[in-house]
Design an enzyme around this catalytic site. Structure first.
Site, mmCIF file in Angstrom:
data_model
loop_
_atom_site.group_PDB
_atom_site.id
_atom_site.type_symbol
_atom_site.label_atom_id
_atom_site.label_comp_id
_atom_site.label_asym_id
_atom_site.label_seq_id
_atom_site.Cartn_x
_atom_site.Cartn_y
_atom_site.Cartn_z
ATOM 1 N N ASP A 21 0.864 -1.185 0.000
ATOM 2 C CA ASP A 21 0.000 0.000 0.000
ATOM 3 C C ASP A 21 0.900 1.235 0.000
ATOM 4 O OD1 ASP A 21 -2.150 1.806 0.284
ATOM 5 O OD2 ASP A 21 -3.285 0.431 1.520
ATOM 6 N N HIS A 38 1.642 2.071 -3.303
ATOM 7 C CA HIS A 38 0.830 3.180 -3.807
ATOM 8 C C HIS A 38 1.487 4.549 -3.742
ATOM 9 C CE1 HIS A 38 -2.918 0.452 -2.887
ATOM 10 N NE2 HIS A 38 -2.116 -0.054 -3.778
#
Ligand SMILES: *[C@@H]1O[C@H](CO)[C@@H](O)[C@H](O)[C@H]1NC(C)=O
Ligand SMILES: *[C@@H]1O[C@H](CO)[C@@H](O)[C@H](O)[C@H]1NC(C)=O
Ligand SMILES: *[C@@H]1O[C@H](CO)[C@@H](O)[C@H](O)[C@H]1NC(C)=O
Ligand SMILES: *[C@@H]1O[C@H](CO)[C@@H](O)[C@H](O)[C@H]1NC(C)=O
Ligand SMILES: *[C@@H]1O[C@H](CO)[C@@H](O)[C@H](O)[C@H]1NC(C)=O
Ligand SMILES: *[C@@H]1O[C@H](CO)[C@@H](O)[C@H](O)[C@H]1NC(C)=O
Ligand SMILES: *[C@@H]1O[C@H](CO)[C@@H](O)[C@H](O)[C@H]1NC(C)=O
Ligand SMILES: *[C@@H]1O[C@H](CO)[C@@H](O)[C@H](O)[C@H]1NC(C)=O
Length: 392
Positions: free
Chosen positions: A220, A243
């Site tokens: 993430d 991300h």
């Protein structure tokens, strides 16, 4: 230096004995977890032993350090290394390996596994130390439930963490919450790119935080900078998978949230879904401002530059209220985009202000044509950019 001067003054005017005793107080007392009954065999739960050694450290008046020795594996079911401590000079010398139990044997908090709360002036010198969260036992079975953060700092001012390796956290790896002054360097995080919500750093309500010279492979956000943060530096980092470095999301549930003075410099994004991201929910208020992303290398990144003011909304409803995004500078970007929309300035109906883009060079990693997209007013200064940002 201060102490040395005091010492010389005392020598000059009083007596040598006073000076010697003040030197004695500066000696660091080590508390080795092995002396408190830790096994270090990787199978016996060493939580209590480490916790008892910590009580010793925390109760000292002078400099004191917890020693977690090398060449040993400590199974830790849950750990609470909390203060306030008596000594203003607390250390953890962390050379061994700490491993988590599997999800089935979890007895700890569902929010955090190792928690360090209310400790000021803590230095964690993880000279070869590593923490393995055994997240693989959670990721499949507990994909959408609450999974613990591995290492959670709350209300720790003047924190230093060096040379720490972490892998496979069930949830985020490191969370920093309510801290003023933290310096992280040489942090090596290694978790699979498809592991759910394994943020590298999750920072909230904190200021004066620096993260330097680290490699963060996550599933993430490489770093998530949430509401209440200011003066955050991210310097010379490599973000792999995951991300990217994200500000927000801010303004969820019509909340008022602020982030300012975030400076990301000399960072690389490799195969990430985002590079420089700011995300806000429609209907919120507050601001994200004075943000710079400079000297950024991109390799096969989906959204190299993205401001998303419609975060979490499937069909954009054009509500006027939004967290204000202003004074954001992107400069010195170079590399490749995995998507055609390399620059996405998806601003709220009230617009984004003082956005600067300069020295941007982003080409496709798949030899298609990349472009820049703007929504609503994008006010600011556009310098030399590839692709051209003619929509601002
Ligand atoms: C952690 O330890 C501190 C100090 O021993 C204690 O005050 C606190 O309640 C503990 N917190 C949790 C969540 O167990
Ligand atoms: C980090 O730890 C490793 C392993 O002990 C050591 O070899 C290395 O020198 C350390 N790096 C720094 C910058 O201290
Ligand atoms: C962030 O970087 C700026 C510019 O280099 C520096 O002045 C500031 O002290 C840094 N802040 C932290 C918390 O390291
Ligand atoms: C957001 O608001 C809804 C409805 O008021 C509430 O059910 C939900 O818990 C809130 N979520 C958060 C994260 O505060
Ligand atoms: C960033 O990288 C450039 C070029 O390698 C170097 O000159 C500069 O000092 C670096 N700045 C920081 C803050 O690391
Ligand atoms: C971008 O990086 C490539 C590869 O490192 C280099 O050859 C090129 O000169 C750089 N371009 C710019 C505009 O900095
Ligand atoms: C934009 O920048 C100008 C000039 O630096 C400044 O006067 C203005 O207050 C800024 N506006 C916003 C919304 O940041
Ligand atoms: C940007 O907004 C400022 C005021 O907020 C205004 O003075 C300026 O003319 C605008 N710049 C452009 C290029 O629209």
């Amino acid at each position: 230096m201060q102490r040395l001067i005091t010492c010389i003054l005392i020598l000059d005017f009083v007596s040598a004995t006073l000076c010697l005793s003040s030197n004695g107080e500066n000696q660091v007392n080590y508390f080795n977890v092995m002396d408190y009954g830790a096994h270090g065999d990787g199978t016996s739960d060493d939580s209590n032993a480490i916790s008892n050694a910590w009580q010793g450290v925390c109760g000292e008046q002078g400099p004191a350090t917890l020693l977690i020795p090398s060449s040993k594996i400590f199974l830790v079911k849950r750990l609470n290394l909390s203060g306030p401590c008596k000594t203003p000079n607390v250390g953890i010398k962390f050379e061994g390996k700490i491993v988590a139990p599997s999800m089935n044997e979890w007895v700890g908090d569902s929010l955090s596994w190792i928690q360090i709360f209310y400790v000021n002036g803590l230095t964690i010198d993880a000279d070869g130390g590593s923490i393995d969260g055994y997240g693989s036992t959670w990721w499949q079975k507990c994909r959408s439930c609450t999974r613990p953060t591995s290492l959670r700092f709350h209300s720790c001012n003047g924190l230093t963490v060096k040379n720490l390796s972490m892998s496979n956290s069930p949830g985020a790896h490191i969370s920093v919450n309510g801290c003023d002054g933290a310096f992280f360097s040489q942090i090596n995080i290694n978790s699979p790119r498809d592991s759910p919500n394994t943020d590298g750093f999750d920072i909230a309500v904190s200021k004066n935080i620096a993260i330097e010279d680290s490699t963060l492979a996550t599933g993430d956000d490489c770093i998530a900078i949430n509401g209440g943060c200011s003066y955050i530096n991210a310097t010379r980092l490599v973000c792999q998978g995951g991300h990217g470095i994200s500000i927000g999301s801010l303004g969820k549930n019509k909340s008022y949230e602020t982030v300012e003075e975030v400076h990301v410099r000399n960072c690389s994004f490799i195969g990430t879904t985002n590079g420089a991201r700011i995300k806000t929910w429609p209907g919120g208020s507050g601001y994200a401002r004075k943000i710079t992303y400079e000297e950024i290398i991109l390799e096969d990144v989906q959204n190299s530059i993205i401001i998303d003011q419609y975060y979490g909304i499937k069909t954009p409803n054009e509500v006027e209220d939004a967290v204000k995004v202003s004074e954001v500078t992107y400069s010195g970007f170079n590399g490749t985009s995995a998507s055609d929309k390399a620059i996405n300035l998806n601003c709220s109906p009230s617009g984004c202000f003082n956005i600067t883009l300069d020295q941007i060079y982003i080409v496709s990693s798949k030899s298609t044509k990349v472009y820049a997209f703007c929504k609503n007013i994008v006010n600011g200064t556009i310098g030399h950019t590839v692709p051209k940002v003619s929509c601002a």
